[in-house]
Design an enzyme around this catalytic site. Structure first.
Site, PDB file in Angstrom:
ATOM      1  CB  VAL A   1      -0.992   0.048   1.201  1.00  0.00           C
ATOM      2  CG1 VAL A   1      -2.017  -1.062   1.107  1.00  0.00           C
ATOM      3  CG2 VAL A   1      -0.263   0.026   2.542  1.00  0.00           C
TER       4      VAL A   1
ATOM      5  CB  SER B   1      -3.486   2.580  17.505  1.00  0.00           C
ATOM      6  OG  SER B   1      -2.983   1.990  18.684  1.00  0.00           O
TER       7      SER B   1
ATOM      8  CE1 TYR C   1       0.861   0.675  14.832  1.00  0.00           C
ATOM      9  CE2 TYR C   1       0.261   1.391  17.039  1.00  0.00           C
ATOM     10  CZ  TYR C   1      -0.007   0.652  15.903  1.00  0.00           C
ATOM     11  OH  TYR C   1      -1.161  -0.092  15.836  1.00  0.00           O
TER      12      TYR C   1
ATOM     13  CE  LYS D   1      -2.181   2.303  13.574  1.00  0.00           C
ATOM     14  NZ  LYS D   1      -2.788   1.900  12.287  1.00  0.00           N
TER      15      LYS D   1
HETATM   16  P1  NAP Z   1      -1.267  -7.866  11.831  1.00  0.00           P
HETATM   17  O1  NAP Z   1      -1.851  -9.117  12.403  1.00  0.00           O
HETATM   18  O2  NAP Z   1       0.196  -7.628  11.952  1.00  0.00           O
HETATM   19  O3  NAP Z   1      -1.726  -7.750  10.303  1.00  0.00           O
HETATM   20  C1  NAP Z   1      -1.330  -6.650   9.511  1.00  0.00           C
HETATM   21  C2  NAP Z   1      -1.379  -7.067   8.054  1.00  0.00           C
HETATM   22  O4  NAP Z   1      -0.967  -5.930   7.258  1.00  0.00           O
HETATM   23  C3  NAP Z   1      -0.427  -8.219   7.732  1.00  0.00           C
HETATM   24  O5  NAP Z   1      -1.072  -9.204   6.975  1.00  0.00           O
HETATM   25  C4  NAP Z   1       0.679  -7.530   6.936  1.00  0.00           C
HETATM   26  O6  NAP Z   1       1.310  -8.342   5.974  1.00  0.00           O
HETATM   27  C5  NAP Z   1      -0.102  -6.424   6.239  1.00  0.00           C
HETATM   28  N1  NAP Z   1       0.774  -5.382   5.729  1.00  0.00           N
HETATM   29  C6  NAP Z   1       1.878  -4.861   6.321  1.00  0.00           C
HETATM   30  N2  NAP Z   1       2.464  -3.954   5.518  1.00  0.00           N
HETATM   31  C7  NAP Z   1       1.729  -3.898   4.389  1.00  0.00           C
HETATM   32  C8  NAP Z   1       1.829  -3.159   3.185  1.00  0.00           C
HETATM   33  N3  NAP Z   1       2.827  -2.274   2.990  1.00  0.00           N
HETATM   34  N4  NAP Z   1       0.907  -3.345   2.221  1.00  0.00           N
HETATM   35  C9  NAP Z   1      -0.089  -4.254   2.395  1.00  0.00           C
HETATM   36  N5  NAP Z   1      -0.253  -4.978   3.522  1.00  0.00           N
HETATM   37  C10 NAP Z   1       0.648  -4.819   4.506  1.00  0.00           C
HETATM   38  O7  NAP Z   1      -1.935  -6.561  12.481  1.00  0.00           O
HETATM   39  P2  NAP Z   1      -3.324  -6.354  13.279  1.00  0.00           P
HETATM   40  O8  NAP Z   1      -3.016  -6.462  14.715  1.00  0.00           O
HETATM   41  O9  NAP Z   1      -4.402  -7.148  12.661  1.00  0.00           O
HETATM   42  O10 NAP Z   1      -3.548  -4.785  12.999  1.00  0.00           O
HETATM   43  C11 NAP Z   1      -4.339  -4.295  11.924  1.00  0.00           C
HETATM   44  C12 NAP Z   1      -4.410  -2.781  12.019  1.00  0.00           C
HETATM   45  O11 NAP Z   1      -4.958  -2.402  13.298  1.00  0.00           O
HETATM   46  C13 NAP Z   1      -3.059  -2.093  11.926  1.00  0.00           C
HETATM   47  O12 NAP Z   1      -3.185  -0.870  11.244  1.00  0.00           O
HETATM   48  C14 NAP Z   1      -2.696  -1.857  13.372  1.00  0.00           C
HETATM   49  O13 NAP Z   1      -1.772  -0.803  13.508  1.00  0.00           O
HETATM   50  C15 NAP Z   1      -4.050  -1.543  13.956  1.00  0.00           C
HETATM   51  N6  NAP Z   1      -4.129  -1.776  15.404  1.00  0.00           N
HETATM   52  C16 NAP Z   1      -3.930  -3.012  15.959  1.00  0.00           C
HETATM   53  C17 NAP Z   1      -4.030  -3.176  17.325  1.00  0.00           C
HETATM   54  C18 NAP Z   1      -3.822  -4.509  18.021  1.00  0.00           C
HETATM   55  O14 NAP Z   1      -3.867  -4.546  19.272  1.00  0.00           O
HETATM   56  N7  NAP Z   1      -3.613  -5.603  17.312  1.00  0.00           N
HETATM   57  C19 NAP Z   1      -4.323  -2.076  18.154  1.00  0.00           C
HETATM   58  C20 NAP Z   1      -4.511  -0.833  17.555  1.00  0.00           C
HETATM   59  C21 NAP Z   1      -4.424  -0.693  16.182  1.00  0.00           C
HETATM   60  P3  NAP Z   1       2.610  -9.223   6.364  1.00  0.00           P
HETATM   61  O15 NAP Z   1       2.136 -10.238   7.333  1.00  0.00           O
HETATM   62  O16 NAP Z   1       3.073  -9.812   5.072  1.00  0.00           O
HETATM   63  O17 NAP Z   1       3.589  -8.250   6.965  1.00  0.00           O
END
Ligand code: NAP
Length: 252
Positions: free
Chosen positions: A63, A141, A153, A157
């Protein structure tokens, strides 16, 4: 209320919150483009959606890369129809205390979260404004309020909140809303990686975190998917420019 079927894009939807969101939007009756870095990883989510009886396609795109974003959004329009729902979910962490944080840690996080959401939104809004209807949701976040080891980060965010509010102001007259969902602690590979970085067992990390959350449990990807399903629904048309914390307790 049953939803008018739309074409939705969810980025970073191979796993975690993105995968749950893609499945939920497909269950609402939308056709979903599952975008992730590797098409093969995105295909796993597509297979789950197909098994549930939904419609989805997998696309590989970074992206933060303009040409790959343009090609992916063109592909979605060609294969599923004009996208009018966009969930900017792709994310990475490169945590480090400020004195150890490298330029690459900074640029990578800004590139995926901020530049990625900008490029995807710019490409998708053309279809939304033509249709006179659209829904954009960006993943912020609770770290937007500051978090040790996450200068990059938390800046990204917090930046996404301003970005989203501006989209809501510019695109509202075209029937397009833009909102941010700001999750607290959600059990995914990302939070597993955080536990590993601080040298804590993930089960202990989840328990310790749950004790500090008013509802006394960590979040699930489905908690976030449900909020996104509302914000992308027909009936959420008067909710725009908002940041909704989904954290099991109060944050603002
Ligand atoms: P995750 O399990 O790490 O999944 C993130 C996905 O994004 C992965 O499949 C990753 O691919 C993909 N990705 C990374 N860089 C990319 C790029 N340049 N282009 C396309 N895809 C890409 O994360 P998650 O915990 O589900 O989080 C999802 C969103 O919620 C994120 O924006 C995160 O910052 C936000 N968030 C999460 C939490 C939490 O507690 N988990 C809390 C607040 C906010 P790869 O696996 O190949 O790297």
């Amino acid at each position: 209320m049953s939803e008018t079927p739309r074409v939705a894009i969810v980025t970073g939807a191979a796993r975690g919150i993105g995968a749950a969101t893609a499945r939920r939007l497909a269950a609402e009756g939308h056709s979903v483009a599952v975008i992730d870095l590797k098409e093969a990883d995105a295909q796993n989510t597509v297979d789950q959606i197909s098994a549930d009886g939904g419609t989805a396609v997998a696309l590989g795109a970074d992206v933060s890369d303009t040409d790959q974003v343009t090609a992916a959004v063109d592909q979605v329009a060609e294969r599923l129809g004009p996208p009018t729902i966009l969930v900017n979910n792709a994310g990475v962490i490169r945590d480090n205390l400020l004195f150890k944080m490298t330029e690459d840690d900074w640029d990578t996080v800004m590139g995926v979260h901020l530049r990625g959401s900008f490029l995807m939104s710019r490409a998708a809004q053309a279809h939304m404004t033509s249709a006179g209807w659209g829904r954009i949701v960006c993943l912020s976040s609770s770290s937007a309020q500051g978090n040790r080891g996450q200068a990059n980060y938390s800046a990204a965010k917090a930046g996404l909140q301003g970005f989203t509010k501006t989209l809501s102001i510019e695109l509202g007259k075209f029937g397009v809303t833009a909102n941010a969902v700001a999750p607290g602690f959600i059990v995914t590979d990302m939070t597993k990686a955080t536990a590993a970085r601080i040298g804590m067992d993930f089960e202990e990390f989840k328990k310790a975190t749950a004790d500090s959350i008013p509802v006394r449990r960590p979040g699930k990807p489905e908690d976030i998917a449900a909020t996104i399903a509302f914000l992308t629904s027909e009936e959420a048309g008067f909710v725009s420019g908002q940041v909704i914390y989904v954290a099991g307790g109060p944050l603002d």
